[in-house]
Scaffold this motif. Structure first.
Motif, PDB file in Angstrom:
ATOM      1  N   SER A  76      -3.368   4.074   8.727  1.00  0.00           N
ATOM      2  CA  SER A  76      -2.994   2.869   9.467  1.00  0.00           C
ATOM      3  C   SER A  76      -4.091   1.820   9.410  1.00  0.00           C
ATOM      4  O   SER A  76      -3.813   0.624   9.283  1.00  0.00           O
ATOM      5  CB  SER A  76      -2.679   3.224  10.921  1.00  0.00           C
ATOM      6  OG  SER A  76      -1.527   4.019  10.977  1.00  0.00           O
ATOM      7  N   LYS A 120      -5.281  -4.245   4.779  1.00  0.00           N
ATOM      8  CA  LYS A 120      -4.603  -4.858   3.639  1.00  0.00           C
ATOM      9  C   LYS A 120      -3.462  -5.761   4.076  1.00  0.00           C
ATOM     10  O   LYS A 120      -2.668  -6.209   3.260  1.00  0.00           O
ATOM     11  CB  LYS A 120      -4.071  -3.776   2.701  1.00  0.00           C
ATOM     12  CG  LYS A 120      -5.158  -3.013   1.985  1.00  0.00           C
ATOM     13  CD  LYS A 120      -4.560  -2.000   1.033  1.00  0.00           C
ATOM     14  CE  LYS A 120      -5.634  -1.263   0.277  1.00  0.00           C
ATOM     15  NZ  LYS A 120      -5.069  -0.278  -0.667  1.00  0.00           N
ATOM     16  N   ASN A 121      -3.365  -5.986   5.389  1.00  0.00           N
ATOM     17  CA  ASN A 121      -2.329  -6.849   5.979  1.00  0.00           C
ATOM     18  C   ASN A 121      -0.920  -6.307   5.751  1.00  0.00           C
ATOM     19  O   ASN A 121       0.025  -7.065   5.621  1.00  0.00           O
ATOM     20  CB  ASN A 121      -2.459  -8.280   5.476  1.00  0.00           C
ATOM     21  CG  ASN A 121      -1.879  -9.267   6.460  1.00  0.00           C
ATOM     22  OD1 ASN A 121      -1.740  -8.967   7.649  1.00  0.00           O
ATOM     23  ND2 ASN A 121      -1.531 -10.452   5.983  1.00  0.00           N
ATOM     24  N   GLU A 122      -0.793  -4.998   5.679  1.00  0.00           N
ATOM     25  CA  GLU A 122       0.505  -4.338   5.564  1.00  0.00           C
ATOM     26  C   GLU A 122       0.849  -3.729   6.923  1.00  0.00           C
ATOM     27  O   GLU A 122       0.810  -2.515   7.125  1.00  0.00           O
ATOM     28  CB  GLU A 122       0.474  -3.276   4.471  1.00  0.00           C
ATOM     29  CG  GLU A 122       0.244  -3.856   3.095  1.00  0.00           C
ATOM     30  CD  GLU A 122       0.180  -2.785   2.016  1.00  0.00           C
ATOM     31  OE1 GLU A 122       0.515  -1.623   2.307  1.00  0.00           O
ATOM     32  OE2 GLU A 122      -0.217  -3.131   0.897  1.00  0.00           O
ATOM     33  N   ALA A 151      -4.015   0.297   5.925  1.00  0.00           N
ATOM     34  CA  ALA A 151      -2.843  -0.579   5.795  1.00  0.00           C
ATOM     35  C   ALA A 151      -3.028  -1.872   6.584  1.00  0.00           C
ATOM     36  O   ALA A 151      -2.664  -2.954   6.107  1.00  0.00           O
ATOM     37  CB  ALA A 151      -1.592   0.157   6.262  1.00  0.00           C
ATOM     38  N   ASP A 182       3.632  -3.471   8.561  1.00  0.00           N
ATOM     39  CA  ASP A 182       4.796  -2.582   8.614  1.00  0.00           C
ATOM     40  C   ASP A 182       4.413  -1.153   8.252  1.00  0.00           C
ATOM     41  O   ASP A 182       4.894  -0.195   8.870  1.00  0.00           O
ATOM     42  CB  ASP A 182       5.897  -3.074   7.674  1.00  0.00           C
ATOM     43  CG  ASP A 182       6.494  -4.391   8.116  1.00  0.00           C
ATOM     44  OD1 ASP A 182       6.343  -4.717   9.314  1.00  0.00           O
ATOM     45  OD2 ASP A 182       7.103  -5.079   7.283  1.00  0.00           O
ATOM     46  N   MET A 183       3.554  -1.009   7.281  1.00  0.00           N
ATOM     47  CA  MET A 183       3.107   0.327   6.863  1.00  0.00           C
ATOM     48  C   MET A 183       2.311   0.992   7.977  1.00  0.00           C
ATOM     49  O   MET A 183       2.501   2.176   8.273  1.00  0.00           O
ATOM     50  CB  MET A 183       2.257   0.210   5.600  1.00  0.00           C
ATOM     51  CG  MET A 183       1.688   1.493   5.129  1.00  0.00           C
ATOM     52  SD  MET A 183       2.969   2.513   4.442  1.00  0.00           S
ATOM     53  CE  MET A 183       2.000   3.702   3.577  1.00  0.00           C
TER      54      MET A 183
END
Length: 100
Positions: free
Chosen positions: A11, A17-19, A14, A21-22
């Motif tokens: 988390s 990495k600006n993800e 993620a 939702d992941m």
């Protein structure tokens, strides 16, 4: 810590990495799996009795869930202040569990 540490690292990576939702999907999916699958299999092997401490823990879980909904619903994001508040709530709960 041992079962949740890989999800935490995933988390964090993620989120960096600006993800988002992941990161959110990983946290929610891990918790749903642990609650339903792990608890379900353990209960199928040997029934789990409900004691007073379990009810207190369930109430704490509900309060924490409502806090996250409030944090996420105010600005549609969870910021650093809310993040520190959630870590502080977890630390307080961990102290309570140790003292109990």
């Amino acid at each position: 810590i041992g079962t949740s540490l890989p999800e935490l690292v995933t988390s964090i990576v993620a989120a960096r990495k600006n993800e988002v939702d992941m990161a959110l999907g990983n946290a929610i999916g891990s918790n749903v799996f642990n609650i339903l699958m792990v608890l379900g299999i353990a209960s199928a092997i040997s029934p789990i009795s409900i004691i007073t401490e379990n009810i207190i823990d369930l109430c704490v879980l509900i309060v924490f869930t409502v806090c996250v909904w409030i944090f996420a619903g105010t600005k549609k994001k969870i910021g650093k202040i809310e993040g520190f508040a959630m870590v502080a709530l977890y630390a307080a709960y961990a102290v309570y569990i140790i003292i109990r």
